[in-house]
Design an enzyme around this catalytic site. Structure first.
Site, PDB file in Angstrom:
ATOM      1  N   LEU A 141       3.228   0.966  -5.039  1.00 45.07           N
ATOM      2  CA  LEU A 141       3.701   1.599  -6.363  1.00 45.07           C
ATOM      3  C   LEU A 141       2.797   2.665  -6.844  1.00 45.07           C
ATOM      4  CD1 LEU A 141       4.289  -1.909  -8.544  1.00 45.07           C
ATOM      5  CD2 LEU A 141       6.121  -0.358  -7.235  1.00 45.07           C
ATOM      6  N   ASP A 142       3.561   3.758  -7.446  1.00 49.11           N
ATOM      7  CA  ASP A 142       2.935   4.833  -7.890  1.00 49.11           C
ATOM      8  C   ASP A 142       1.670   4.524  -8.803  1.00 49.11           C
ATOM      9  OD1 ASP A 142       4.380   6.476  -6.413  1.00 49.11           O
ATOM     10  OD2 ASP A 142       5.611   7.091  -8.226  1.00 49.11           O
ATOM     11  N   ARG A 143       0.577   5.046  -8.986  1.00 45.44           N
ATOM     12  CA  ARG A 143      -0.348   4.826  -9.961  1.00 45.44           C
ATOM     13  C   ARG A 143       0.261   4.561 -11.414  1.00 45.44           C
ATOM     14  NH1 ARG A 143      -6.193   8.069 -10.430  1.00 45.44           N
ATOM     15  NH2 ARG A 143      -6.812   6.446 -11.986  1.00 45.44           N
ATOM     16  N   THR A 145       3.086   3.686 -12.429  1.00 40.81           N
ATOM     17  CA  THR A 145       4.213   2.625 -12.468  1.00 40.81           C
ATOM     18  C   THR A 145       3.755   1.256 -12.463  1.00 40.81           C
ATOM     19  OG1 THR A 145       5.631   4.190 -10.736  1.00 40.81           O
ATOM     20  CG2 THR A 145       6.503   1.881 -11.195  1.00 40.81           C
ATOM     21  N   HIS A 240       7.422   8.806  -4.659  1.00 41.55           N
ATOM     22  CA  HIS A 240       8.030   9.433  -5.938  1.00 41.55           C
ATOM     23  C   HIS A 240       9.419   9.638  -6.066  1.00 41.55           C
ATOM     24  CE1 HIS A 240       3.827  11.486  -6.745  1.00 41.55           C
ATOM     25  NE2 HIS A 240       4.058  10.240  -6.833  1.00 41.55           N
TER      26      HIS A 240
END
Length: 316
Positions: A141-143, A145, A240
């Site tokens: 997961l994105d930082r 998120t 992303h």
């Protein structure tokens, strides 16, 4: 910081069979950056059954791995997990199976260290869960998120879950708050994505006809004044992807400091948002050993829930 004054010989157990030697070492050398692990393997300081190996060498049950004594400079060392982070992660486990676990990842925490990040979620969890010999990310997961993040506690489980991911047997549902009124008729966004770097080295993603195929399903969950709560399901798994596809459709996510707009910044402030509104709300996957479907849900963090309360109040 020393990780041992003497050479260690470690026997590979059944749970580590098939694991890459670099990942095997990372799980055992607390505080050691991956770059140093690569260096000692290349120099031949790490041996498997007394033979030199490459970092991608796969281990087998019963192999003997030579681990040299290491001294890590303070600036290189992975940061020790703080008591606050330790407690946060311990309380963030949503469901745990015999060979997997799902954690409700906090926003602002990278899933792994590197690129200036001294400690990521996986490094911190390995310190917190010292009872586990094996712990690896199944996906990322994105930082910025939050939400459902799946990890494997054994090599066979990791391979099975990775296979499920490749075969599109894993469903991920995200909640996102976007600018403007998302049209109900727009079901999918299909736009090829390409990764690139800014002059300062920061990685970004853009829509480009020469990029990789990417497709996201969007569905309206709730409409407000000037913003819309949507459910997003990435059909492909590009970096992303949801953020760039939403921006490409003309509805960037609120709180997005990479692909957002000034209008979106103003809307975020109005709703009291200080983070990206993107949350991995649910995850469905086949249980590695039985194949039965497992569905896990992660509740919205308080800040995101509060933003929705304010958005609803603005309609009243």
């Amino acid at each position: 910081m020393a990780d041992g004054r003497d050479v260690q010989w470690v026997e590979v157990g059944e749970g580590q069979s098939g694991q890459r030697v670099d990942n095997f070492l990372m799980a055992r050398l607390k505080g050691v950056p991956r770059a140093l692990v690569y260096r000692i393997v290349r120099k031949g300081e790490v041996r498997v059954n007394k033979k030199r190996v490459k970092v991608d060498h796969r281990l087998a049950t019963g192999d003997l791995v030579r681990i040299p004594p290491l001294r890590v400079a303070p600036r290189e060392a992975v940061k020790e997990v703080s008591e606050g982070l330790r407690n946060l992660l311990a309380g963030s486990v949503l469901v745990e199976g015999p060979d997997w676990l799902v954690i409700n990842k906090p926003a602002g925490l990278a899933v792994h260290g590197g690129s200036g990040v001294k400690i990521g979620l996986i490094e911190a969890l390995r310190q917190v869960r010292e009872d586990l010999d094996f712990l690896e990310l199944v996906h990322r997961l994105d930082r910025d998120t939050s939400g459902c993040l799946l990890l494997a506690k054994s090599r066979p489980a990791l391979l099975a879950l990775n296979d499920s991911l490749k075969k599109h047997q894993m469903d991920k549902q995200y909640l996102a708050l976007v600018g403007g009124r998302w049209p109900a008729r727009r079901d999918f966004v299909s736009a090829r994505l390409e990764r690139y770097e800014l002059a300062n080295g920061e990685r970004r993603v853009r829509v480009d006809p020469a990029g990789k195929v990417a497709r996201t399903r969007f569905a309206v969950r709730e409409a407000f004044a000037g913003v819309t709560l949507v459910e997003a399901e990435p059909i492909t798994g590009r970096t992303h992807q949801i953020r760039v596809h939403a921006a490409h459709a003309g509805h960037p996510l609120l709180g997005d400091d990479k692909y957002g707009t000034r209008e979106g910044e103003a809307q975020a402030r109005r709703l009291g948002l200080s983070r990206l509104f993107l949350h991995a709300a649910s995850l469905t996957f086949p249980e590695p050993s039985s194949g039965r479907p497992v569905q896990i849900r992660a509740p919205l963090p308080e800040e995101l829930e509060a933003a929705l309360v304010r958005a609803r109040a603005a309609l009243a």
